[in-house]
Write a protein that holds these residues in place. Sequence first.
Motif, mmCIF file in Angstrom:
data_model
loop_
_atom_site.group_PDB
_atom_site.id
_atom_site.type_symbol
_atom_site.label_atom_id
_atom_site.label_comp_id
_atom_site.label_asym_id
_atom_site.label_seq_id
_atom_site.Cartn_x
_atom_site.Cartn_y
_atom_site.Cartn_z
ATOM 1 N N THR A 1 -5.221 -8.491 2.961
ATOM 2 C CA THR A 1 -6.503 -9.119 3.505
ATOM 3 C C THR A 1 -7.141 -8.588 4.158
ATOM 4 O OG1 THR A 1 -5.846 -10.495 5.085
ATOM 5 C CG2 THR A 1 -5.258 -11.856 3.151
ATOM 6 N N GLY A 2 -9.038 -8.570 4.030
ATOM 7 C CA GLY A 2 -9.755 -7.945 5.064
ATOM 8 C C GLY A 2 -10.930 -6.999 3.990
ATOM 9 N N PRO A 3 -11.687 -6.443 4.396
ATOM 10 C CA PRO A 3 -13.195 -5.898 4.136
ATOM 11 C C PRO A 3 -12.246 -4.831 2.353
ATOM 12 C CG PRO A 3 -13.054 -6.409 6.444
ATOM 13 C CD PRO A 3 -11.981 -6.447 6.549
ATOM 14 N N GLY A 4 -13.388 -5.413 2.023
ATOM 15 C CA GLY A 4 -13.150 -4.140 0.704
ATOM 16 C C GLY A 4 -11.901 -4.016 0.272
ATOM 17 N N THR A 5 -11.864 -2.689 -0.718
ATOM 18 C CA THR A 5 -11.036 -2.635 -1.808
ATOM 19 C C THR A 5 -9.952 -3.099 -1.725
ATOM 20 O OG1 THR A 5 -12.797 -2.078 -3.213
ATOM 21 C CG2 THR A 5 -9.887 -1.891 -4.274
ATOM 22 N N ILE A 6 -8.596 -3.538 -2.255
ATOM 23 C CA ILE A 6 -6.962 -4.162 -2.150
ATOM 24 C C ILE A 6 -6.527 -3.572 -3.264
ATOM 25 C CG2 ILE A 6 -5.461 -6.009 -1.387
ATOM 26 C CD1 ILE A 6 -7.761 -5.063 1.241
ATOM 27 N N THR A 7 -5.664 -2.642 -3.119
ATOM 28 C CA THR A 7 -4.795 -2.340 -3.752
ATOM 29 C C THR A 7 -3.792 -3.488 -4.974
ATOM 30 O OG1 THR A 7 -3.630 -0.896 -2.666
ATOM 31 C CG2 THR A 7 -5.518 -0.089 -3.588
ATOM 32 N N PRO A 8 -3.668 -2.818 -5.686
ATOM 33 C CA PRO A 8 -1.982 -3.955 -6.162
ATOM 34 C C PRO A 8 -0.977 -4.306 -5.675
ATOM 35 C CG PRO A 8 -3.275 -2.999 -7.848
ATOM 36 C CD PRO A 8 -3.453 -1.796 -6.933
ATOM 37 N N ASP A 9 -0.461 -3.570 -4.309
ATOM 38 C CA ASP A 9 0.893 -3.016 -3.486
ATOM 39 C C ASP A 9 0.119 -3.979 -2.585
ATOM 40 O OD1 ASP A 9 -0.860 -0.887 -3.486
ATOM 41 O OD2 ASP A 9 0.691 -0.082 -2.819
ATOM 42 N N GLY A 10 -1.440 -4.257 -2.538
ATOM 43 C CA GLY A 10 -2.006 -4.585 -0.733
ATOM 44 C C GLY A 10 -2.521 -3.882 -0.031
ATOM 45 N N CYS A 11 -2.336 -2.671 -0.359
ATOM 46 C CA CYS A 11 -2.869 -1.462 0.781
ATOM 47 C C CYS A 11 -4.438 -1.698 0.664
ATOM 48 C CB CYS A 11 -2.865 -1.003 0.385
ATOM 49 S SG CYS A 11 -1.145 0.306 0.031
ATOM 50 N N ALA A 12 -4.866 -2.112 2.121
ATOM 51 C CA ALA A 12 -6.778 -1.664 1.734
ATOM 52 C C ALA A 12 -7.305 -0.399 2.100
ATOM 53 C CB ALA A 12 -7.202 -2.834 2.953
ATOM 54 N N VAL A 13 -8.384 0.314 1.339
ATOM 55 C CA VAL A 13 -8.904 1.301 1.101
ATOM 56 C C VAL A 13 -9.288 1.781 2.984
ATOM 57 C CG1 VAL A 13 -9.741 2.813 -0.283
ATOM 58 C CG2 VAL A 13 -8.415 1.387 -1.279
ATOM 59 N N GLU A 14 -10.139 0.869 3.099
ATOM 60 C CA GLU A 14 -10.747 0.758 3.974
ATOM 61 C C GLU A 14 -10.209 1.391 5.411
ATOM 62 O OE1 GLU A 14 -14.553 -0.582 7.096
ATOM 63 O OE2 GLU A 14 -14.738 -1.347 4.917
ATOM 64 N N LEU A 15 -8.957 0.210 5.221
ATOM 65 C CA LEU A 15 -7.880 0.218 6.716
ATOM 66 C C LEU A 15 -7.054 1.378 6.256
ATOM 67 C CD1 LEU A 15 -5.849 -0.587 8.631
ATOM 68 C CD2 LEU A 15 -4.579 -1.731 7.467
ATOM 69 N N TYR A 16 -6.981 2.900 5.322
ATOM 70 C CA TYR A 16 -6.261 3.593 5.192
ATOM 71 C C TYR A 16 -6.560 4.702 5.604
ATOM 72 C CZ TYR A 16 -2.269 1.699 4.389
ATOM 73 O OH TYR A 16 -1.167 0.901 4.619
ATOM 74 N N THR A 17 -8.572 4.656 6.024
ATOM 75 C CA THR A 17 -9.363 5.504 5.828
ATOM 76 C C THR A 17 -9.229 5.693 7.530
ATOM 77 O OG1 THR A 17 -11.653 3.630 5.821
ATOM 78 C CG2 THR A 17 -10.762 5.480 4.017
ATOM 79 N N ARG A 18 -8.911 4.197 8.116
ATOM 80 C CA ARG A 18 -9.363 4.255 9.982
ATOM 81 C C ARG A 18 -8.050 4.673 10.105
ATOM 82 N NH1 ARG A 18 -12.931 -0.845 11.724
ATOM 83 N NH2 ARG A 18 -14.162 -0.810 10.213
#
Length: 226
Positions: free
Chosen positions: A8-25
């Motif tokens: 959950t959260g802003p932006g794209t979430i991948t099929p395994d539940g990873c948030a793309v924007e989170l990982y950029t941070r």
Amino acid sequence: MRTGHQGTGPGTITPDGCAVELYTRLPVRNEPDVIAAAAPAGASILELGSGVGRVTHALLERGFAVTAVDESQEMLEHVRGARTVRGAIEDLDLAEVFDVVLLASFLVHNADVEVRSRLLRTCVRHLAPGGFVLIQREGEGWYRDLPRESVGPDGFTSRLVSSEPVGDGVYSARVEYEFPDAAWTQTFLRRELSPEQFEQALADAGLSVDEYLTDDGVWVRAVLAG
């Protein structure tokens, strides 16, 4: 979304539940230092599960030639300076080999035993003669004494909330990330592996432990068995 995985959260979430924007941070931790200490200077590295390139970019800065693989195009769009390949890691066959194959992000703890086996066979398939696989595994007690949280240098809190058994050695884990302006959660399935189970999984794929590279046993160098 994969069964048992959710984000959950802003932006794209991948099929395994990873948030793309989170990982950029998220900051880079000690991964590049461990890899650089183990790998020959200028080595070719196949990074399986590169995400947005947090580790990729640090390895490029250290002079390695990196091929970054991820199944998410949205993740790969953030990778700069490396060759990128989109695809499922367990099915990857580039018909070439590398000095180092990197299987980080605790992917070896995949809840599906067959998927884990295929991940390790992908590592073997792409390993050059004399090369080795660097694997990141969960440390002992990683999921004990929960919930547990830490505050990062950029003013965010990461919280390992729970890891509940769901049967057959599989656990459902939940992590929360809170920034001043946004929050994310990730729920995923994981399989616990004792050191003996881990080494047996490697042996089944034709690998053996060459050395545990860190005192906590998280980083392991594996080579072709025999």
